[in-house]
Design an enzyme around this catalytic site. Structure first.
Site, PDB file in Angstrom:
ATOM      1  N   ASN A  25       0.864  -1.171   0.000  1.00 26.63           N
ATOM      2  CA  ASN A  25       0.000   0.000   0.000  1.00 26.63           C
ATOM      3  C   ASN A  25       0.909   1.231   0.000  1.00 26.63           C
ATOM      4  OD1 ASN A  25       0.510   0.871   2.791  1.00 26.63           O
ATOM      5  ND2 ASN A  25      -0.609  -0.978   3.355  1.00 26.63           N
ATOM      6  N   GLY A  33      -3.401  -9.218   3.316  1.00 26.22           N
ATOM      7  CA  GLY A  33      -3.040 -10.014   2.150  1.00 26.22           C
ATOM      8  C   GLY A  33      -1.561 -10.308   2.054  1.00 26.22           C
ATOM      9  N   VAL A  34      -1.044 -10.278   0.830  1.00 20.94           N
ATOM     10  CA  VAL A  34       0.361 -10.607   0.591  1.00 20.94           C
ATOM     11  C   VAL A  34       1.287  -9.598   1.277  1.00 20.94           C
ATOM     12  CG1 VAL A  34       0.652  -9.384  -1.616  1.00 20.94           C
ATOM     13  CG2 VAL A  34       1.976 -11.443  -1.161  1.00 20.94           C
ATOM     14  N   ASP A  35       0.878  -8.347   1.352  1.00 24.20           N
ATOM     15  CA  ASP A  35       1.680  -7.313   2.010  1.00 24.20           C
ATOM     16  C   ASP A  35       1.918  -7.677   3.475  1.00 24.20           C
ATOM     17  OD1 ASP A  35       3.003  -4.894   2.484  1.00 24.20           O
ATOM     18  OD2 ASP A  35       1.168  -3.702   2.533  1.00 24.20           O
ATOM     19  N   SER A 122      -2.780  -6.180  -7.059  1.00 25.92           N
ATOM     20  CA  SER A 122      -4.072  -5.469  -7.047  1.00 25.92           C
ATOM     21  C   SER A 122      -5.303  -6.367  -7.076  1.00 25.92           C
ATOM     22  CB  SER A 122      -4.175  -4.442  -8.192  1.00 25.92           C
ATOM     23  OG  SER A 122      -3.418  -3.295  -7.896  1.00 25.92           O
TER      24      SER A 122
END
Length: 177
Positions: A25, A33-35, A122
């Site tokens: 972000n 999520g993946v972050d 995304s």
């Protein structure tokens, strides 16, 4: 051409490549999520590196990418890129997603990295339709590697079976052209 592009069903935090791409972000401070998974697996060193980037340049806008050390991940580096939030497709989302992949590849190239792993940028909470996002990802990367010898190996690391099959199908179709 596609012998350099691979699809893996699994966890991007466990892939041993030179660089993994984080679907970040703009704050670079971790999220869902993946972050969030990448930040948890990398440990506090990654957050510290992201805070340093923030102090130096502020937030990372959609389509842009920055690079940090990888902390406890098996990769050498993390390339953080911010994909667009899907708002119906009329707000430059396709170009921003293309730019997120392209700028990540350019950072890998500039740092001499020969292998890079991408998540489906995304397509989680940012809501980009999976098929459209995958097509942009595959086309952007395929076009990039036709003109360059590096990176030698590119991986799409898909968290679920449906996304894995989608990328495999797109790469197979592209190979038939």
């Amino acid at each position: 051409m596609n012998s350099r592009i691979h699809v893996i069903h699994g966890d991007i935090t466990t892939v041993a490549v030179d660089a993994i791409v984080n679907a970040a972000n703009p704050s670079l401070m971790g999220g869902g999520g993946v972050d969030g998974a990448i930040h948890r697996a990398a440990g506090p060193e990654l957050l510290e590196a992201c805070m340093t980037v923030r102090r130096q340049q502020g937030e990372c806008p959609p389509g842009h990418a920055v690079i940090t050390a990888a902390g406890r991940l098996p990769a050498k580096a993390v390339i953080h890129t911010v994909g667009p939030i899907w708002r119906g497709g009329e707000h430059n989302e396709a170009q921003l997603l293309h730019d997120a992949y392209l700028n990540s590849l350019n950072l890998a190239l500039a740092n001499g990295y020969q292998s890079i792993a991408f998540p489906a940028i995304s397509t989680g909470v940012y809501g980009y339709p999976r098929a459209a996002a995958a097509e942009i990802a595959v086309n952007t990367i395929s076009e990039f590697i036709t003109r360059r010898a590096s990176p030698e190996q590119i991986y799409f690391v898909c968290y679920d079976e449906e996304t894995t099959r989608l990328y495999q199908r797109l790469l197979t179709q592209q190979g038939d052209q």
